[in-house]
Enzyme design. Structure first.
Site, PDB file in Angstrom:
ATOM      1  N   GLN A  71       0.820  -1.212   0.000  1.00  0.00           N
ATOM      2  CA  GLN A  71       0.000   0.000   0.000  1.00  0.00           C
ATOM      3  C   GLN A  71       0.855   1.264   0.000  1.00  0.00           C
ATOM      4  OE1 GLN A  71      -2.866  -0.312   3.190  1.00  0.00           O
ATOM      5  NE2 GLN A  71      -3.830  -2.124   2.314  1.00  0.00           N
ATOM      6  N   CYS A  72       1.979   1.183  -0.647  1.00  0.00           N
ATOM      7  CA  CYS A  72       2.905   2.313  -0.765  1.00  0.00           C
ATOM      8  C   CYS A  72       2.628   3.031  -2.085  1.00  0.00           C
ATOM      9  CB  CYS A  72       4.340   1.792  -0.717  1.00  0.00           C
ATOM     10  SG  CYS A  72       5.627   3.031  -0.976  1.00  0.00           S
TER      11      CYS A  72
END
Length: 201
Positions: A71-72
Site C-alpha cells: 500500500q505504498c
C-alpha cells in the site's frame, strides 16, 4: 652416508616447509570463513508459508533482494518494474527475493501465506520468490538485513530508508550495489547485465 649436519639441516628445512604450508592453509581457511560470513548464502530465512529456505540454494544466481509493501505510493511502479526485470533476465540466472515489511507507514498489512500470494496475483506481480514478513531496521531486524545494511567502503550502508530498497548480489553471494526506494527496477539493468556476463565467461 650423509653427515649429521646435513641430516639436521634437511630436517629443519622440512619442518619449516610443513609449517609454512600449515600457516598458508590456516590463513586460507580463515579467509574463506570471513568471506562466507559476509555472504548472503550463509543465511537461512522463512518463505511466505514459513518453510525454512537455505539461501545457499541461490548460489550461482544473480540476486535482487528487496523489501516490498502493498500500500505504498511506489507499489504499482515497483511491482511492474520487478516483473519486467524477472521476465527479461530470469532465464539467464536472475532471481528476485522479496521480503514484505510493515515498518514504513504500516504499508504491508497483508499476512504471510496465501493472503500474500493472492495479493500479488491480483496485482499481476510476478516478482519472484516471496518470503515471510520481516523487520529490516532496529533490534528486530532480520540477520540477512543486518548483513545487507552493514557499512562498506564502496556501498551506501546504514538503515533502510523506505519500502523497495533494492540490493544487487553477485553469484557468490556478495553485495554488489544498493539502490534507493525511488530507483526504477530498470535502473539495475546495466549492473545485472554485467554480473550475468561475468558468470558466463
Amino acid at each position: 652416508m650423509p653427515s649429521k649436519e646435513v641430516v639436521f639441516y634437511g630436517l629443519m628445512a622440512a619442518i619449516a616447509c610443513v609449517t609454512t604450508i600449515a600457516t598458508h592453509h590456516r590463513l586460507a581457511v580463515q579467509l574463506f570463513e570471513m568471506q562466507w560470513a559476509q555472504s548472503v548464502h550463509s543465511h537461512t530465512v522463512l518463505d511466505t508459508f514459513h518453510q525454512r529456505v537455505d539461501l545457499r540454494y541461490f548460489a550461482g544466481h544473480v540476486l535482487v533482494i528487496v523489501n516490498i509493501a502493498s500500500q505504498c505510493g511506489l507499489t504499482g511502479q515497483q511491482y511492474a518494474g520487478l516483473t519486467q526485470l524477472l521476465a527479461k533476465y530470469g532465464e539467464r540466472g536472475l532471481r528476485i527475493l522479496n521480503f514484505p515489511c510493515n515498518q514504513f507507514g504500516q504499508q504491508m498489512p497483508h499476512s504471510d501465506g496465501q493472503e500474500m500470494m493472492d495479493h500479488l496475483r491480483q496485482e499481476k506481480a510476478n516478482i519472484g520468490d516471496v518470503f515471510a514478513k520481516i523487520e529490516v531496521n532496529g533490534p528486530g531486524a532480520a540477520p540477512l538485513y543486518k548483513l545487507l545494511t552493514r557499512n562498506r567502503s564502496n556501498l551506501r550502508g546504514g538503515k533502510i530508508e523506505w519500502n523497495f530498497v533494492k540490493f544487487l548480489v553477485d553469484r557468490r553471494g556478495q553485495v554488489y550495489a544498493r539502490y534507493g526506494a525511488k530507483a526504477e527496477p530498470s535502473a539495475l539493468s546495466g549492473d545485472i547485465e554485467r554480473l550475468l556476463g561475468e558468470g558466463s565467461k
